[in-house]
Design an enzyme around this catalytic site. Sequence first.
Site, PDB file in Angstrom:
ATOM      1  N   SER A 151      -8.741  17.235   3.891  1.00 26.27           N
ATOM      2  CA  SER A 151      -7.912  18.440   4.058  1.00 26.27           C
ATOM      3  C   SER A 151      -7.972  18.907   5.516  1.00 26.27           C
ATOM      4  O   SER A 151      -8.962  18.670   6.217  1.00 26.27           O
ATOM      5  CB  SER A 151      -8.485  19.536   3.148  1.00 26.27           C
ATOM      6  OG  SER A 151      -8.171  20.812   3.632  1.00 26.27           O
ATOM      7  N   TYR A 164     -15.117  25.102  -0.592  1.00 27.72           N
ATOM      8  CA  TYR A 164     -14.022  24.146  -0.378  1.00 27.72           C
ATOM      9  C   TYR A 164     -14.127  23.534   1.024  1.00 27.72           C
ATOM     10  O   TYR A 164     -14.082  22.312   1.199  1.00 27.72           O
ATOM     11  CB  TYR A 164     -12.685  24.875  -0.566  1.00 27.72           C
ATOM     12  CG  TYR A 164     -11.461  24.107  -0.147  1.00 27.72           C
ATOM     13  CD1 TYR A 164     -10.827  23.246  -1.035  1.00 27.72           C
ATOM     14  CD2 TYR A 164     -10.929  24.248   1.132  1.00 27.72           C
ATOM     15  CE1 TYR A 164      -9.701  22.537  -0.648  1.00 27.72           C
ATOM     16  CE2 TYR A 164      -9.805  23.547   1.526  1.00 27.72           C
ATOM     17  CZ  TYR A 164      -9.196  22.690   0.630  1.00 27.72           C
ATOM     18  OH  TYR A 164      -8.081  21.989   1.020  1.00 27.72           O
TER      19      TYR A 164
END
Length: 274
Positions: A151, A164
């Site tokens: 990501s 995350y």
Amino acid sequence: MRIFHVVVPEVRTVELGRKIVLITGASSGIGAAAAREFARAGATVALVARSKDRLDELAAEIGPNAHAFPADLADPDAVLGMAARVRAELGVPDVIVNNAGAGRWLFADESTPHDFRDMAAVPYLAAGYVTTAFAADMVRRGSGRIVVVNSPVSRATWPGAFGYAAARWGLRGIVAALRVDLRGTGVGVTEIVPGKVSSDYFANNPGSEERIPSISAIIPTVTPEQVARALVASVRRDRSRTALPFMMRVTMAQAWIAPSLTHRLMSLTGAKRP
Ligand SMILES: NC(=O)c1ccc[n+]([C@@H]2O[C@H](COP(=O)([O-])OP(=O)(O)OC[C@H]3O[C@@H](n4cnc5c(N)ncnc54)[C@H](OP(=O)(O)O)[C@@H]3O)[C@@H](O)[C@H]2O)c1
């Protein structure tokens, strides 16, 4: 009379016909699109995720070259069981795509230890479990490729997504460690970093989309199919890293050249503590 002699460098491409490609997170979004794209290129695809029905549906859509191997990748024993089934039914994968991922976006002080554990479990630990379940076989064979879908937060960390973000930096660590561990073995490593993707990710992980820093609007959203095409092209070309779209590459270059400025921009335009 010939004045210029143009030398076009030969680009090595890997033939995917009859290769075995294992894709995690294949029940949805990027993983499902990647499975279709690899199968279109002639590969046999091993589809891994928890949702058996969705994997069976996708396997039926793709045809006889697709096989479903449902497993919860947060559980190392389930990963070993899945790996044994894949080995027995198809053989050792030529390509592993570590793509499965989920995670609520919470500030550190909104998170519990259990939240943190869950966010580390998939994708970070899952990528490590799946990779180690097959790495010895791949090294013994002397060929293969391990792909990690990462990501943008692994380059430009934004606030309000503690577990995350940490898990995606962990994935970056897996990529770096694999690059040195696997040097000279014939097994390559690819990291692919898409910007925002129009998959069901944000519906599957409520509360996340609202926390994307507003500055990220400069990076156009890409589709799962665009990511899948970039992924297959990267494997074919033995590329070590791919980012898309173009503005994502610019962001990564900026984060590399000016990390403090990048993180300052993320803080200024990112989520505020509720
Ligand atoms: N969407 C974005 O904007 C974006 C941007 C950059 C990177 N990414 C990364 O790309 C990857 C794929 O995301 P996506 O956008 O395609 O999201 P998605 O549509 O929500 O797909 C996530 C996949 O992960 C699987 N998964 C989740 N937990 C699992 C578990 N415990 N065991 C096995 N499989 C599990 C899900 O399947 P089951 O629920 O069936 O298990 C699903 O197939 C993620 O790692 C994400 O972080 C996404």
